[in-house]
Design a protein around this motif. Structure first.
Motif, PDB file in Angstrom:
ATOM      1  N   LEU A  25      62.882   6.931 -47.144  1.00 58.80           N
ATOM      2  CA  LEU A  25      62.310   6.679 -48.462  1.00 58.80           C
ATOM      3  C   LEU A  25      62.379   7.917 -49.343  1.00 58.80           C
ATOM      4  O   LEU A  25      62.846   7.856 -50.483  1.00 58.80           O
ATOM      5  N   PRO A  30      63.177   3.509 -52.357  1.00 54.72           N
ATOM      6  CA  PRO A  30      62.757   2.252 -51.735  1.00 54.72           C
ATOM      7  C   PRO A  30      63.893   1.294 -51.396  1.00 54.72           C
ATOM      8  O   PRO A  30      63.835   0.606 -50.382  1.00 54.72           O
ATOM      9  N   LEU A  33      65.386   1.754 -47.950  1.00 50.35           N
ATOM     10  CA  LEU A  33      64.544   1.517 -46.777  1.00 50.35           C
ATOM     11  C   LEU A  33      64.671   0.064 -46.330  1.00 50.35           C
ATOM     12  O   LEU A  33      64.058  -0.831 -46.893  1.00 50.35           O
ATOM     13  N   GLU A  60      56.008  -0.693 -45.166  1.00 50.25           N
ATOM     14  CA  GLU A  60      55.621  -0.273 -46.520  1.00 50.25           C
ATOM     15  C   GLU A  60      54.114  -0.096 -46.647  1.00 50.25           C
ATOM     16  O   GLU A  60      53.640   0.818 -47.335  1.00 50.25           O
ATOM     17  N   HIS A 102      59.465   8.887 -54.709  1.00 51.07           N
ATOM     18  CA  HIS A 102      59.806   7.584 -54.128  1.00 51.07           C
ATOM     19  C   HIS A 102      58.608   6.958 -53.418  1.00 51.07           C
ATOM     20  O   HIS A 102      58.384   5.749 -53.527  1.00 51.07           O
ATOM     21  N   LEU A 106      56.871   3.468 -54.537  1.00 50.07           N
ATOM     22  CA  LEU A 106      56.704   2.393 -53.559  1.00 50.07           C
ATOM     23  C   LEU A 106      55.250   1.930 -53.518  1.00 50.07           C
ATOM     24  O   LEU A 106      54.964   0.734 -53.487  1.00 50.07           O
TER      25      LEU A 106
END
Length: 178
Positions: A25, A30, A33, A60, A102, A106
């Protein structure tokens, strides 16, 4: 996927998987991932991941919990240095978010999976700001919305190159304190 269970965060293999997910990440954002990318990086087959995380959403959620824990620690440290200072809290918030763009995106650009987070974590992350705002929930929300807006615009490069962001932060916080 509101019913995705949060993994046992104390299990070493789940921590390792989450750590590698965080690396992917932080390096690539994102979109990079995926469970396949995560498995490849770990040198395992993707189905093996499902023993520890039922789906990508659970990964997540774990990363969102990491953001809340780390940003709470940053705000608590800032509060210890300068109790009640919105400017110091805002600086700590901005510094953390910009250092982890990031992860920040996210965790903040989609609904917060409150029911799946460790109990009390969201309150812990909000507590320094609540104290600095004298328990005024509306003021704390307004300050957070201002800080989030400034940070997300900075992360996404939406300010002109010559913008004095420090001055904008100061002006915004001053207006909110009035």
């Amino acid at each position: 996927m509101a019913d995705t269970p949060v993994p046992d965060r104390l299990l070493p293999r789940a921590r390792q998987i989450a750590g590698v997910a965080r690396e992917i990440l932080e390096e690539s954002g994102p979109a990079a991932l995926t469970m396949r990318t995560l498995a490849d990086r770990l040198g395992i087959k993707a189905p093996s991941l499902y023993k520890h995380f039922p789906d990508k959403h659970a990964v997540e959620v774990e990363l969102t919990a990491q953001l809340l824990e780390e940003s709470a620690a940053a705000l608590e440290a800032a509060e210890a240095r300068a109790p009640g200072s919105l400017a110091v809290l805002a600086e700590a918030y901005r510094t953390y978010a910009v250092a982890h763009p990031h992860l920040y995106c996210l965790a903040t650009e989609r609904p917060l999976p409150r029911a799946l987070l460790p109990a009390g974590l969201e309150d812990r992350a909000a507590a320094p700001l609540m104290r600095a705002c004298g328990g005024d929930v509306d003021l704390a929300r307004a300050v957070w919305a201002f800080a989030h807006g400034m940070v997300i615009l900075e992360i996404h490069g939406r300010f002109p190159g010559d913008a004095d962001l420090d001055a904008a932060w100061g002006r915004g916080l001053k207006a909110l304190r009035s």
